[in-house]
Enzyme design. Structure first.
Site, PDB file in Angstrom:
ATOM      1  N   ASP A  14     -52.326  -6.169  52.013  1.00 28.84           N
ATOM      2  CA  ASP A  14     -51.375  -5.587  50.909  1.00 28.84           C
ATOM      3  C   ASP A  14     -52.023  -4.718  49.921  1.00 28.84           C
ATOM      4  OD1 ASP A  14     -49.317  -6.699  52.161  1.00 28.84           O
ATOM      5  OD2 ASP A  14     -48.413  -7.420  50.703  1.00 28.84           O
ATOM      6  N   LYS A 117     -44.543  -5.624  57.134  1.00 31.22           N
ATOM      7  CA  LYS A 117     -43.360  -6.647  56.512  1.00 31.22           C
ATOM      8  C   LYS A 117     -42.618  -6.157  55.666  1.00 31.22           C
ATOM      9  CE  LYS A 117     -46.891  -8.438  53.386  1.00 31.22           C
ATOM     10  NZ  LYS A 117     -46.211  -8.490  52.275  1.00 31.22           N
ATOM     11  N   CYS A 161     -48.320 -12.744  48.136  1.00 28.82           N
ATOM     12  CA  CYS A 161     -48.600 -12.570  49.600  1.00 28.82           C
ATOM     13  C   CYS A 161     -49.862 -13.117  50.076  1.00 28.82           C
ATOM     14  CB  CYS A 161     -48.522 -11.105  49.772  1.00 28.82           C
ATOM     15  SG  CYS A 161     -46.903 -10.366  49.450  1.00 28.82           S
TER      16      CYS A 161
HETATM   17  C1  VGL Z   1     -46.227  -8.956  46.869  1.00 24.23           C
HETATM   18  C2  VGL Z   1     -44.726  -8.997  45.333  1.00 24.23           C
HETATM   19  C3  VGL Z   1     -43.649  -8.546  45.964  1.00 24.23           C
HETATM   20  C4  VGL Z   1     -47.383  -8.971  47.198  1.00 24.23           C
HETATM   21  C5  VGL Z   1     -45.315  -7.981  47.732  1.00 24.23           C
HETATM   22  O1  VGL Z   1     -48.054  -8.210  48.131  1.00 24.23           O
HETATM   23  O2  VGL Z   1     -48.146  -9.906  46.961  1.00 24.23           O
HETATM   24  N1  VGL Z   1     -45.910  -9.446  45.703  1.00 24.23           N
HETATM   25  N2  VGL Z   1     -44.032  -7.912  47.180  1.00 24.23           N
END
Ligand code: VGL
Ligand code: ZN
Length: 217
Positions: A14, A117, A161
């Protein structure tokens, strides 16, 4: 004897516009400036040059996603609600499909494949392997196709994540190595807890990327 390098894969988690200060993201995590993104890019290049296949995860939400506080009347950002029997943090809208905030900030040529995702509006998906409803992403299949036995994980966010992806990788049977200085967390206490939890589950935590160590660990 050291394991064969073909058995090692990399999961970059991410590293997207909305999670970074660099892009003024809606959910910018502390310490995600240009130097951080450059360090992730340089180290990922190094791993690719060493012969390891590189995979990425990409948070990829529809605009009506359940994790956005704006989709719950009367709720504020970071409120916690019960969802499917679990605590769900309500985040600012982030990583909406086909928006700049959802873009991965690294050279796309680095990646053998990207596992998206969080597409189901009803479930959150911190893990790169499956969502909270139990639906699998492509990640395990991708790793299996490459006969990966060990994964190197880093990215954003340490406490959400990266934590969930590392723990699921370990539970799925992969040896997991977490690279601390290539990760950034939402908050210090939850990030520290995530490190302790990962270590307790047998995940190897390295302070920085060391090619020799990742081959022999
Ligand atoms: C994430 C909060 C919401 C992450 C993704 O990538 O850690 N955190 N969505
Ligand atoms: Zn998300």
């Amino acid at each position: 004897m050291a394991r064969k390098t073909e058995e090692i894969g990399v999961i970059v988690i991410d590293v997207q516009g909305d999670f970074t200060e660099l892009r003024n993201g809606s959910l910018a995590v502390g310490g995600t400036d240009e130097a951080y993104v450059n360090a992730v890019e340089e180290n990922t290049k190094k791993l690719k040059q060493a012969g390891f296949p590189i995979f990425a995860t990409q948070d990829w939400h529809p605009a009506n996603h359940v994790s956005f506080f704006t989709n719950h009347q009367g709720k504020k950002v970071f409120d916690v609600i019960k969802l499917h029997g679990k605590d769900q943090i309500l985040w600012p809208p982030h990583c909406v499909q086909n928006t700049p905030g959802a873009e991965i900030l690294l050279d796309k040529k680095l990646f053998k494949a990207v596992a998206k995702k969080g597409m189901d509006p009803r479930y959150d998906s911190y893990s790169g392997f499956q969502d909270d409803g139990g639906k699998k992403t492509d990640m395990n299949k991708l790793l299996k196709e490459d006969h990966i036995k060990k994964v190197i994980v880093y990215g954003i966010a340490t406490d959400y994540c990266v934590r969930a992806t590392a723990i699921d990788a370990s539970a799925t049977g992969y040896k997991v190595i977490f690279i601390k200085n290539l990760c950034r967390g939402v908050a210090p206490d939850t990030s520290q807890n995530a490190l302790e939890e990962m270590k307790a589950k047998g995940i190897v935590v390295l302070d920085d990327l060391d090619l020799e160590k990742i081959k022999t660990e």
